[in-house]
Design an enzyme around this catalytic site. Structure first.
Site, mmCIF file in Angstrom:
data_model
loop_
_atom_site.group_PDB
_atom_site.id
_atom_site.type_symbol
_atom_site.label_atom_id
_atom_site.label_comp_id
_atom_site.label_asym_id
_atom_site.label_seq_id
_atom_site.Cartn_x
_atom_site.Cartn_y
_atom_site.Cartn_z
ATOM 1 N N LYS A 228 0.837 -1.201 0.000
ATOM 2 C CA LYS A 228 0.000 0.000 0.000
ATOM 3 C C LYS A 228 0.871 1.249 0.000
ATOM 4 O O LYS A 228 1.635 1.483 0.922
ATOM 5 C CB LYS A 228 -0.904 0.001 1.232
ATOM 6 C CG LYS A 228 -1.675 1.299 1.462
ATOM 7 C CD LYS A 228 -2.361 1.310 2.822
ATOM 8 C CE LYS A 228 -2.862 2.696 3.193
ATOM 9 N NZ LYS A 228 -3.422 2.741 4.563
ATOM 10 N N ASP A 233 -2.238 10.722 3.638
ATOM 11 C CA ASP A 233 -3.662 10.434 3.796
ATOM 12 C C ASP A 233 -4.322 11.536 4.615
ATOM 13 O O ASP A 233 -4.188 11.595 5.833
ATOM 14 C CB ASP A 233 -3.860 9.081 4.484
ATOM 15 C CG ASP A 233 -5.332 8.714 4.599
ATOM 16 O OD1 ASP A 233 -6.158 9.342 3.911
ATOM 17 O OD2 ASP A 233 -5.651 7.798 5.378
ATOM 18 N N LYS A 240 -9.473 13.619 8.262
ATOM 19 C CA LYS A 240 -8.896 13.300 9.565
ATOM 20 C C LYS A 240 -8.738 14.579 10.394
ATOM 21 O O LYS A 240 -8.684 15.693 9.872
ATOM 22 C CB LYS A 240 -7.510 12.663 9.387
ATOM 23 C CG LYS A 240 -7.476 11.290 8.779
ATOM 24 C CD LYS A 240 -6.033 10.805 8.667
ATOM 25 C CE LYS A 240 -5.919 9.445 7.995
ATOM 26 N NZ LYS A 240 -6.434 8.362 8.848
ATOM 27 N N GLU A 312 -9.321 4.156 2.418
ATOM 28 C CA GLU A 312 -8.901 4.217 1.013
ATOM 29 C C GLU A 312 -7.814 3.213 0.670
ATOM 30 O O GLU A 312 -7.707 2.779 -0.469
ATOM 31 C CB GLU A 312 -8.436 5.636 0.658
ATOM 32 C CG GLU A 312 -6.999 5.982 1.013
ATOM 33 C CD GLU A 312 -6.687 5.905 2.505
ATOM 34 O OE1 GLU A 312 -5.534 5.586 2.848
ATOM 35 O OE2 GLU A 312 -7.576 6.151 3.333
ATOM 36 N N ARG A 314 -7.479 0.115 1.391
ATOM 37 C CA ARG A 314 -8.014 -1.173 0.946
ATOM 38 C C ARG A 314 -8.540 -1.091 -0.483
ATOM 39 O O ARG A 314 -8.592 -2.100 -1.194
ATOM 40 C CB ARG A 314 -9.096 -1.645 1.912
ATOM 41 C CG ARG A 314 -10.339 -0.776 1.981
ATOM 42 C CD ARG A 314 -11.193 -1.043 3.209
ATOM 43 N NE ARG A 314 -10.516 -0.615 4.433
ATOM 44 C CZ ARG A 314 -11.046 -0.737 5.659
ATOM 45 N NH1 ARG A 314 -12.231 -1.297 5.810
ATOM 46 N NH2 ARG A 314 -10.391 -0.315 6.709
#
Length: 462
Positions: A228, A233, A240, A312, A314
């Site tokens: 990954k 992120d 977040k 995201e 996954r």
């Protein structure tokens, strides 16, 4: 980390400072062999043989070192790490016996991340001698792989975006004679729609991409390694908190592990047909961000309702695992900094491991225990699969309760791995919140050595 010649050398009797290893139980008898002045020196340093203690003992015009360990007859990877961190620059050898597994920690203890800040008082290399010459190359390779993970994870997102991960894959291909293909930007829409959807909101210089490196004989067993690569992120539109974003440069830690493991495989010329797949994106926020409630199509053909844009990783792994499965591999291993739930359950030191086959889990756990890199198996329970049900799509990407987050994420990934394929998933933290001997605070590798030693045993040359 310095080069091999600086940190480990074959012991050919050259001049070196001796290191004695003792434990607390054996220290009283050992110290009786010293002179009164030497005992006084150790007493002044409050040395009693406790773990990770380091003592300096005068010896005429010179000196020797003593280190506290749990068991001098059974060293771990980290037994000599504190010595490597604190002793002066120089050449050393163990007084009785060989360092064995402690070669790893001796090297990783000397790691420093100096890209942006140089040490005020740099110390030169501490060289360790060993008569086990055949172990040197393997020990150096593992230490370099660990330090590569640290370097990649420690680098901030602006300098470690998708393009920088592509450069790492290009370097691997050049070094080892692999072939690299890269699908970038809007080209992803057709073949890798979930990777495209997650990464499309990023600035142009951080555009999404999938790196696919192949190496080895086509007649050898196929091994797929997937990592990954979410280079930063934000959480997407399910944004977040500021504290939650603070460490999100490490969200490409799975890619760092996958690249480092591929380097070990190729460097050792393991008899496999390797497929390394690294989906690399930034989960950014802009007018074209994917949204909660959107339904994405995947490479596999499954439709995915977005329950949370912060789930995201996954999604990009789903497309990459589908592509890996198309090669009908004997084994797929993926690494991902996937869920906070895994950290709540296991803390930072134990990567969560999920597998389809019990024997694969057992082999990885055995290899991890033997090399001080133990994963902890979590289940993939069919009973929780229904939590990913969607009213309008084949699956949701997130479940609506707070239970079993790591396992449910694993169940989502399982949907994209081909039927009957042996698969292991590491949900790893890739970050050490507090330093330990040989393991400084910051980016770190968890599960890498477990996977590498299992692969060497499984795919050993005929």
């Amino acid at each position: 980390m310095a080069d091999k010649a600086d940190l480990i050398q074959p012991d050919r009797g050259q001049k070196a400072i001796l290191i004695h290893l003792v434990n607390k139980d054996g220290f009283p008898d050992w110290v009786k062999t010293l002179s009164g002045g030497q005992r006084a020196a150790l007493n002044a340093q409050k040395f009693d043989g406790s773990g990770y203690q380091v003592g300096i003992v005068p010896d005429g015009d010179s000196w020797f070192a003593v280190g506290g360990v749990a068991d001098p007859d059974k060293l771990s990877s980290w037994c000599m790490a504190k010595l490597a961190e604190t002793l002066p620059e120089g050449v050393y050898r163990r007084a009785k016996g060989e360092p064995g597994p402690a070669l790893h920690g001796w090297q990783t203890a000397q790691y420093q991340f100096t890209r942006y800040k140089k040490p005020d008082k740099p110390v030169g290399p501490r060289v360790l001698l060993t008569k086990e010459v055949k172990k040197i190359d393997a020990a150096v390779a593992e230490a370099k792989a660990t330090c590569l993970v640290r370097d990649l994870v420690n680098t901030p997102a602006e300098d470690m975006g998708p393009a920088a991960l592509e450069e790492q894959c290009e370097k691997l291909a050049r070094t080892h004679g692999g072939q690299l293909s890269v699908t970038r930007g809007d080209q992803l829409e057709q073949g890798y729609p979930m990777i495209h959807a997650v990464g499309r909101a990023a600035a142009r210089h951080h555009s999404p991409r999938l790196m696919h490196l192949t190496w080895g004989k086509e007649t050898d067993p196929v091994l797929a390694i997937v990592g990954k690569g979410v280079c930063f992120d934000s959480g997407g539109l399910d944004v977040k908190s500021s504290s939650g974003m603070l460490l999100m440069k490490k969200d490409m830690g799975g890619a760092a592990h996958a690249i480092a493991l591929a380097e070990l495989v190729m460097g050792a010329k393991l008899p496999v047909r390797l497929h390394l797949l690294v989906p690399a994106v930034e989960n950014a926020i802009s007018g074209n961000s994917f949204r909660p409630g959107d339904v994405l199509r995947s490479r596999k053909g499954l439709t995915v309702e977005i329950g949370n844009t912060d789930a995201e990783g996954r999604l990009i792994l789903g497309d990459a695992l589908t592509r890996a499965s198309e090669e009908q591999p004997e084994l797929i291993i993926d690494f991902a900094t996937l869920t906070g739930a895994a950290r709540v359950a296991l803390g930072p030191d134990f990567p969560a491991l999920m597998t389809r086959r019990d024997e694969t889990a057992a082999a990885l756990i055995e290899a991890g225990k033997a090399n001080d890199d133990e994963p902890w198996r979590l289940p993939l329970p069919d009973a929780y699969a229904e939590w990913l049900n969607s009213d309008i799509a084949d699956t949701n990407n997130a479940h609506g309760n707070a239970f079993a987050g790591a396992s449910v994420a694993g169940l989502f990934l399982d949907k994209f791995v081909g039927e009957g394929i042996d698969w292991a998933h590491f949900d790893t933290f890739a970050w050490r919140p507090a330093g330990k001997p040989g393991r400084p605070k910051g980016g770190d590798a968890y599960g890498l050595r477990a996977a590498w030693h299992m692969l060497q045993k499984r795919f050993k040359p005929a």
